[in-house]
Write an enzyme that holds these catalytic residues in place. Structure first.
Site, short mmCIF file in Angstrom:
data_model
loop_
_atom_site.label_atom_id
_atom_site.label_comp_id
_atom_site.label_asym_id
_atom_site.label_seq_id
_atom_site.Cartn_x
_atom_site.Cartn_y
_atom_site.Cartn_z
NE ARG A 1 11.05 -13.32 7.51
CZ ARG A 1 10.73 -14.67 7.45
NH1 ARG A 1 9.77 -14.97 8.38
NH2 ARG A 1 11.25 -15.50 6.44
CB THR B 1 16.51 -12.82 15.31
OG1 THR B 1 16.47 -11.89 14.39
CG2 THR B 1 18.00 -13.03 15.68
CG ASP C 1 15.41 -13.81 -3.02
OD1 ASP C 1 15.90 -12.50 -2.97
OD2 ASP C 1 15.72 -14.75 -2.25
CG ASP D 1 13.05 -14.62 -0.49
OD1 ASP D 1 12.40 -13.50 -1.02
OD2 ASP D 1 13.71 -14.73 0.50
C1 PRP Z 1 9.38 -11.01 3.28
C2 PRP Z 1 7.90 -10.70 3.18
C3 PRP Z 1 7.58 -10.19 4.54
C4 PRP Z 1 8.16 -10.90 5.36
C5 PRP Z 1 7.11 -11.66 5.89
O1 PRP Z 1 10.10 -10.00 3.30
O2 PRP Z 1 7.81 -10.04 2.13
O3 PRP Z 1 7.61 -8.55 4.32
O4 PRP Z 1 9.21 -11.59 4.78
O5 PRP Z 1 7.86 -12.36 7.16
P1 PRP Z 1 7.16 -12.09 8.69
O6 PRP Z 1 5.90 -11.98 8.64
O7 PRP Z 1 7.91 -13.22 9.40
O8 PRP Z 1 7.92 -10.56 9.13
P2 PRP Z 1 11.85 -9.93 3.63
O9 PRP Z 1 12.12 -9.66 4.98
O10 PRP Z 1 12.41 -11.49 3.12
O11 PRP Z 1 12.32 -9.00 2.62
P3 PRP Z 1 12.10 -8.77 1.18
O12 PRP Z 1 10.57 -8.42 0.54
O13 PRP Z 1 12.99 -7.38 0.81
O14 PRP Z 1 12.59 -10.06 0.33
N1 URA Z 2 8.75 -14.34 3.18
C1 URA Z 2 8.84 -14.94 2.09
O1 URA Z 2 9.41 -14.27 1.31
N2 URA Z 2 8.30 -16.35 2.10
C2 URA Z 2 7.92 -16.89 3.01
O2 URA Z 2 7.48 -18.06 2.89
C3 URA Z 2 8.03 -16.07 4.56
C4 URA Z 2 8.27 -14.80 4.49
#
Ligand code: PRP
Ligand code: URA
Length: 209
Positions: free
Chosen positions: A104, A108, A203, A200
């Site tokens: 994400r 945005t 993370d 997160d």
């Molecule tokens: C997080 C999570 C989802 C997304 C959810 O991933 O694991 O994939 O955000 O958010 P949304 O419903 O608003 O799209 P992130 O983009 O942080 O990537 P990561 O898994 O690499 O940490």
């Molecule tokens: N992605 C995450 O990892 N945590 C949240 O709360 C939302 C999006």
């Protein structure tokens, strides 16, 4: 409209509370996300169709049950979906795995696809998309669209924590997809994080940040 089911088994609720705690280590977080993935799979597969099969035990011939119907592909959304994968595979060891990479944009909140590798026969399979967090729903919506583009007709989505906005977004864009969550949380904050959520997920799983 697709069904939205909260799987509120006591073991799932208890484990979810542990990973919500901010002091939980990455080590424990990783283990428990996998365990919840397995417990959710047990519930999600409750109505899998069965067929009769003739077998022979050491004592003689008998008719017993085995799982019928489409084969399954597990689709973790990178990165955080990887945390649920082993737990799901513990329940369904013969499943294939297709991965889709999404991140994400922090400003945005728009999702971006950066990787996709599916089994060749994915169109003939049922897909279970897994990701711990359903926030705006943008990432899961884009992952589901990528599967449909490859001919997949039968898709379910399993998340640990769902925000109400995310559920609405999936139901609006993909009304044929059933959603399963361990919890539906109160709110989506302006910064795109779920409250109370678990922070997160990527993370915390990978010890980054
Ligand atoms: C997080 C999570 C989802 C997304 C959810 O991933 O694991 O994939 O955000 O958010 P949304 O419903 O608003 O799209 P992130 O983009 O942080 O990537 P990561 O898994 O690499 O940490
Ligand atoms: N992605 C995450 O990892 N945590 C949240 O709360 C939302 C999006």
């Amino acid at each position: 409209m697709g069904k939205f089911t909260v799987l509120d088994h006591p073991l799932i609720q208890h484990k979810l509370t542990i990973i919500r705690r901010k002091e939980t280590s990455s080590n424990e977080f990783r283990r428990i996300v996998g365990e919840i993935g397995g417990l959710m799979t047990y519930e999600i597969t409750r109505d899998l169709p069965l067929k009769d099969v003739e077998i022979e035990t050491p004592m003689g011939k008998t008719t017993q049950k085995e799982i019928a119907g489409k084969k399954l592909t597990i689709v973790p959304i990178l990165r955080a979906g990887i945390g649920m994968l082993n737990g799901v595979l513990d329940m369904i060891p013969s499943a294939k795995v297709g991965v889709i990479g999404m991140f994400r944009d922090e400003e945005t909140l728009e999702p971006h696809e950066y990787f996709c590798k599916m089994p060749n026969d994915v169109a003939e399979r049922e897909c279970l998309v897994v990701d711990p967090m359903l926030a705006t729903g943008g990432s899961a919506n884009m992952a589901i669209a990528a599967l449909k583009k490859r001919g997949v007709k039968d898709i379910k989505l399993a998340v640990l924590v769902a925000a109400p906005d995310g559920v609405k977004a999936i139901q609006a864009e993909h009304p044929d997809v059933d959603i399963y969550a361990a919890a539906e949380d109160d709110d989506l904050l302006d910064n795109g994080y779920i409250f109370p959520g678990l922070g997160d997920a990527g993370d915390r799983l990978f010890g980054t940040k």
